[in-house]
Design a protein around this motif. Structure first.
Motif, PDB file in Angstrom:
ATOM      1  N   ALA A 179      -1.913  -4.811  -2.485  1.00 30.65           N
ATOM      2  CA  ALA A 179      -2.085  -4.908  -1.033  1.00 30.65           C
ATOM      3  C   ALA A 179      -3.279  -5.794  -0.705  1.00 30.65           C
ATOM      4  CB  ALA A 179      -2.257  -3.517  -0.430  1.00 30.65           C
ATOM      5  N   ALA A 180      -4.346  -5.647  -1.476  1.00 30.03           N
ATOM      6  CA  ALA A 180      -5.542  -6.470  -1.245  1.00 30.03           C
ATOM      7  C   ALA A 180      -5.269  -7.941  -1.565  1.00 30.03           C
ATOM      8  CB  ALA A 180      -6.697  -5.953  -2.095  1.00 30.03           C
ATOM      9  N   ARG A 181      -4.478  -8.199  -2.622  1.00 34.21           N
ATOM     10  CA  ARG A 181      -4.153  -9.591  -2.972  1.00 34.21           C
ATOM     11  C   ARG A 181      -3.428 -10.295  -1.836  1.00 34.21           C
ATOM     12  NH1 ARG A 181       0.174 -12.643  -5.078  1.00 34.21           N
ATOM     13  NH2 ARG A 181       1.582 -10.840  -5.107  1.00 34.21           N
ATOM     14  N   THR A 207       1.950  10.841  -2.407  1.00 39.94           N
ATOM     15  CA  THR A 207       2.855  11.353  -1.378  1.00 39.94           C
ATOM     16  C   THR A 207       3.543  12.639  -1.817  1.00 39.94           C
ATOM     17  OG1 THR A 207       3.240   9.074  -0.692  1.00 39.94           O
ATOM     18  CG2 THR A 207       4.776  10.717   0.141  1.00 39.94           C
ATOM     19  N   GLY A 208       3.617  12.847  -3.117  1.00 38.18           N
ATOM     20  CA  GLY A 208       4.338  13.995  -3.645  1.00 38.18           C
ATOM     21  C   GLY A 208       5.816  13.681  -3.796  1.00 38.18           C
ATOM     22  N   HIS A 209       6.559  14.625  -4.331  1.00 39.60           N
ATOM     23  CA  HIS A 209       7.994  14.430  -4.555  1.00 39.60           C
ATOM     24  C   HIS A 209       8.699  14.149  -3.229  1.00 39.60           C
ATOM     25  CE1 HIS A 209      11.862  14.833  -6.544  1.00 39.60           C
ATOM     26  NE2 HIS A 209      12.254  15.621  -5.558  1.00 39.60           N
ATOM     27  N   ILE A 210       9.455  13.054  -3.183  1.00 40.18           N
ATOM     28  CA  ILE A 210      10.101  12.630  -1.933  1.00 40.18           C
ATOM     29  C   ILE A 210      11.267  13.546  -1.596  1.00 40.18           C
ATOM     30  CG2 ILE A 210      11.349  10.758  -0.790  1.00 40.18           C
ATOM     31  CD1 ILE A 210       9.780   8.796  -2.516  1.00 40.18           C
ATOM     32  N   GLU A 250       0.831  -1.202   0.000  1.00 39.65           N
ATOM     33  CA  GLU A 250       0.000   0.000   0.000  1.00 39.65           C
ATOM     34  C   GLU A 250       0.869   1.257   0.000  1.00 39.65           C
ATOM     35  OE1 GLU A 250      -3.527   2.230  -0.079  1.00 39.65           O
ATOM     36  OE2 GLU A 250      -3.168   0.094  -0.452  1.00 39.65           O
ATOM     37  N   ALA A 251       1.916   1.260   0.829  1.00 39.42           N
ATOM     38  CA  ALA A 251       2.830   2.406   0.869  1.00 39.42           C
ATOM     39  C   ALA A 251       3.496   2.607  -0.485  1.00 39.42           C
ATOM     40  CB  ALA A 251       3.881   2.200   1.958  1.00 39.42           C
ATOM     41  N   ARG A 252       3.931   1.521  -1.083  1.00 44.71           N
ATOM     42  CA  ARG A 252       4.603   1.599  -2.381  1.00 44.71           C
ATOM     43  C   ARG A 252       3.682   2.183  -3.446  1.00 44.71           C
ATOM     44  NH1 ARG A 252       5.975  -3.018  -6.565  1.00 44.71           N
ATOM     45  NH2 ARG A 252       7.948  -2.299  -7.440  1.00 44.71           N
ATOM     46  N   GLU A 253       2.447   1.723  -3.461  1.00 38.64           N
ATOM     47  CA  GLU A 253       1.489   2.202  -4.456  1.00 38.64           C
ATOM     48  C   GLU A 253       1.187   3.687  -4.265  1.00 38.64           C
ATOM     49  OE1 GLU A 253      -1.259   2.880  -7.352  1.00 38.64           O
ATOM     50  OE2 GLU A 253       0.212   1.252  -7.186  1.00 38.64           O
ATOM     51  N   ARG A 254       1.078   4.139  -3.019  1.00 38.39           N
ATOM     52  CA  ARG A 254       0.780   5.546  -2.752  1.00 38.39           C
ATOM     53  C   ARG A 254       1.914   6.447  -3.236  1.00 38.39           C
ATOM     54  NH1 ARG A 254      -3.291   6.924   1.216  1.00 38.39           N
ATOM     55  NH2 ARG A 254      -4.664   5.126   1.463  1.00 38.39           N
ATOM     56  N   ALA A 295      24.552  -6.901   6.887  1.00 40.67           N
ATOM     57  CA  ALA A 295      24.222  -7.955   5.927  1.00 40.67           C
ATOM     58  C   ALA A 295      23.001  -8.746   6.378  1.00 40.67           C
ATOM     59  CB  ALA A 295      25.413  -8.885   5.736  1.00 40.67           C
ATOM     60  N   ASP A 296      22.848  -8.915   7.692  1.00 44.81           N
ATOM     61  CA  ASP A 296      21.759  -9.730   8.230  1.00 44.81           C
ATOM     62  C   ASP A 296      20.429  -8.988   8.199  1.00 44.81           C
ATOM     63  OD1 ASP A 296      20.391 -11.817   9.445  1.00 44.81           O
ATOM     64  OD2 ASP A 296      20.987 -11.230  11.463  1.00 44.81           O
ATOM     65  N   ILE A 297      20.389  -7.784   8.780  1.00 48.46           N
ATOM     66  CA  ILE A 297      19.114  -7.072   8.876  1.00 48.46           C
ATOM     67  C   ILE A 297      19.109  -5.735   8.129  1.00 48.46           C
ATOM     68  CG2 ILE A 297      18.414  -8.217  11.000  1.00 48.46           C
ATOM     69  CD1 ILE A 297      19.316  -5.783  12.576  1.00 48.46           C
ATOM     70  N   GLY A 298      20.271  -5.090   8.014  1.00 50.16           N
ATOM     71  CA  GLY A 298      20.321  -3.856   7.237  1.00 50.16           C
ATOM     72  C   GLY A 298      19.954  -4.092   5.781  1.00 50.16           C
ATOM     73  N   SER A 299      20.241  -5.298   5.304  1.00 52.19           N
ATOM     74  CA  SER A 299      19.882  -5.650   3.933  1.00 52.19           C
ATOM     75  C   SER A 299      18.372  -5.603   3.734  1.00 52.19           C
ATOM     76  CB  SER A 299      20.420  -7.038   3.586  1.00 52.19           C
ATOM     77  OG  SER A 299      19.935  -8.012   4.506  1.00 52.19           O
ATOM     78  N   HIS A 300      17.618  -6.097   4.712  1.00 49.50           N
ATOM     79  CA  HIS A 300      16.151  -6.029   4.652  1.00 49.50           C
ATOM     80  C   HIS A 300      15.689  -4.575   4.628  1.00 49.50           C
ATOM     81  CE1 HIS A 300      14.671 -10.116   4.946  1.00 49.50           C
ATOM     82  NE2 HIS A 300      15.468 -10.381   5.961  1.00 49.50           N
ATOM     83  N   LEU A 301      16.285  -3.757   5.497  1.00 47.85           N
ATOM     84  CA  LEU A 301      15.885  -2.358   5.584  1.00 47.85           C
ATOM     85  C   LEU A 301      16.123  -1.633   4.268  1.00 47.85           C
ATOM     86  CD1 LEU A 301      14.978   0.163   7.144  1.00 47.85           C
ATOM     87  CD2 LEU A 301      17.347   0.390   7.965  1.00 47.85           C
ATOM     88  N   CYS A 302      17.319  -1.767   3.709  1.00 47.92           N
ATOM     89  CA  CYS A 302      17.628  -1.074   2.458  1.00 47.92           C
ATOM     90  C   CYS A 302      16.776  -1.590   1.300  1.00 47.92           C
ATOM     91  CB  CYS A 302      19.110  -1.199   2.137  1.00 47.92           C
ATOM     92  SG  CYS A 302      20.156  -0.200   3.229  1.00 47.92           S
ATOM     93  N   ASP A 303      16.506  -2.889   1.291  1.00 49.64           N
ATOM     94  CA  ASP A 303      15.636  -3.429   0.251  1.00 49.64           C
ATOM     95  C   ASP A 303      14.264  -2.768   0.321  1.00 49.64           C
ATOM     96  OD1 ASP A 303      15.058  -5.667  -1.832  1.00 49.64           O
ATOM     97  OD2 ASP A 303      13.423  -5.847  -0.368  1.00 49.64           O
ATOM     98  N   LEU A 304      13.722  -2.613   1.519  1.00 55.86           N
ATOM     99  CA  LEU A 304      12.412  -1.980   1.659  1.00 55.86           C
ATOM    100  C   LEU A 304      12.456  -0.508   1.283  1.00 55.86           C
ATOM    101  CD1 LEU A 304      10.396  -3.184   4.771  1.00 55.86           C
ATOM    102  CD2 LEU A 304      10.150  -3.793   2.369  1.00 55.86           C
TER     103      LEU A 304
END
Length: 378
Positions: A302-304, A151-154, A141-145, A188-197
């Motif tokens: 998001a609904a899927r 959201t406007g220009h980031i 949902e966040a990605r789609e918005r 590498a363990d958790i920062g990778s998840h954060l940056c991917d998101l």
């Protein structure tokens, strides 16, 4: 009534596992939820595989990985072993002609991650990495918005991923050992998840980083000469010029698995907290609101991924289940938007090496551009 949001795949694949630890348990639940069979498992020893067979309800334990790979009835292999083994095992799976799900990090260096990405592309197999937080409905949902311009220009991005499972000197794990976990641990363990998101949701790529890292304990219970970091702080810019910062720590008291990000645009701010994944905070100058997951009010993706009705909480295992189901769907030819592939694993390796370089040198580092990442669909 038929549930048209289900992610269950149409036929029964046969999955094999390499590794029998915590992540294998998580994968096993997701494989069953996707309607596949856990046909076989190999581990560090025949005895370990035999124990895992009973614990996880696997059809057959194999004496070796090679025996597992030679079983032509198995369609896909899940690699759930220590980081340093991922490259060789994933390579062997691909060369055996099987699809592969490889735990992250895909490899402990960019060179090996590049080779795996090229090999998977050449073989034409489905090859994915479990960046599963992408599969929370409110992430989509966040990605789609953002993508739709709401959201406007980031202007700014900030994020953190905080845990406390290595808080004291007595806390230890194989990941602490660079020989098993690789040269980076916390990032590498958790920062990778954060940056991917951050990149997945914002649609922007981190282009320059300035990082600091710290190893709080130079020695732990079983590892007396610790070379991997406990925490990382970084500032960054994106290709679009957005300014951001991030904090990653495995020594933050009280934080169990707190992945949080906040993205501010010209019109609104979005905030997501993985420990409260059913909601998305929307901030505006005239007021703010908490958007609660309700499939009838969300964007299509998001609904899927909302497999339960509103008010029935979904969490980490549901996200993992959706990732595996979409991986298996891709094996059947149904490729869904946002499926994290080896290209995303390579991207993570590039960012990790940039963070390491910056923290060691104390200077800004330009994140390298690799041709293997051309045409990536985030």
């Amino acid at each position: 009534m038929e549930n048209n949001r289900t992610t269950t795949t149409p036929s029964r694949l046969r999955a094999g596992f390499v590794g029998a630890g915590f992540m294998a348990e998580v994968h096993s639940r997701a494989v069953r939820a996707a309607g596949a069979e856990i046909a076989g498992i190999a581990s560090s020893s025949p005895a370990s595989a035999a124990r895992a067979k009973d614990r996880l309800g696997v059809e057959q334990a194999y004496a070796s990985v090679q025996d597992l790979l030679q079983d032509d009835t198995i369609d896909v292999i899940h690699v759930c072993t220590p980081n340093s083994t991922h490259h060789a095992l994933a390579e062997a799976v691909i060369k055996a002609g099987k699809h592969v799900v490889c735990e992250k990090p895909l490899a402990t260096n960019v060179h090996d991650a590049t080779k795996l990405t090229e090999l998977a592309d050449a073989a034409g197999v489905v090859a994915t990495v479990p960046f599963v937080y992408r599969f929370h409905p409110m992430i989509r949902e966040a990605r789609e918005r953002i993508a739709s311009g709401q959201t406007g220009h980031i202007s700014t991005i900030q994020g953190s991923y905080l845990q406390d499972w290595l808080l004291t000197r007595d806390d230890d794990n194989w990941r602490v050992d660079a020989a098993l976990g690789g040269p980076s641990r916390a990032f590498a363990d958790i920062g990778s998840h954060l940056c991917d998101l951050l990149e997945f949701v914002s649609g922007e790529r981190i282009s320059r980083v300035g990082a600091l890292s710290r190893t709080v304990f130079s020695g732990r219970a079983n590892n007396k000469d610790v070379q991997t970091e406990d925490l990382v702080a970084a500032v960054f810019t994106t290709e679009a010029g957005t300014v951001g910062n991030l904090l990653v720590s495995q020594v933050a008291p009280g934080r169990k698995n707190r992945l949080m990000f906040e993205i501010s645009g010209a019109d609104s701010t979005l905030q997501f907290d993985q420990e409260a994944p059913e909601t998305l905070w929307l901030g505006k100058r005239a007021g703010s609101q908490v958007l609660v997951r309700d499939p009838d009010a969300l964007s299509p993706e998001a609904a899927r991924l909302s497999v339960l009705p509103a008010g029935h909480p979904q969490g980490y295992q549901d996200a993992f289940n959706a990732f595996v189901a979409d991986t298996y769907g891709a094996i059947h030819g149904d490729i869904r938007d946002g499926l994290p592939t080896f290209r995303d694993g390579l991207r993570s390796a590039v960012l990790t090496e940039s963070i390491i370089e910056s923290s060691k040198g104390g200077e800004w580092v330009d994140v390298p551009y690799l041709k293997e990442l051309e045409g990536v669909q985030k």
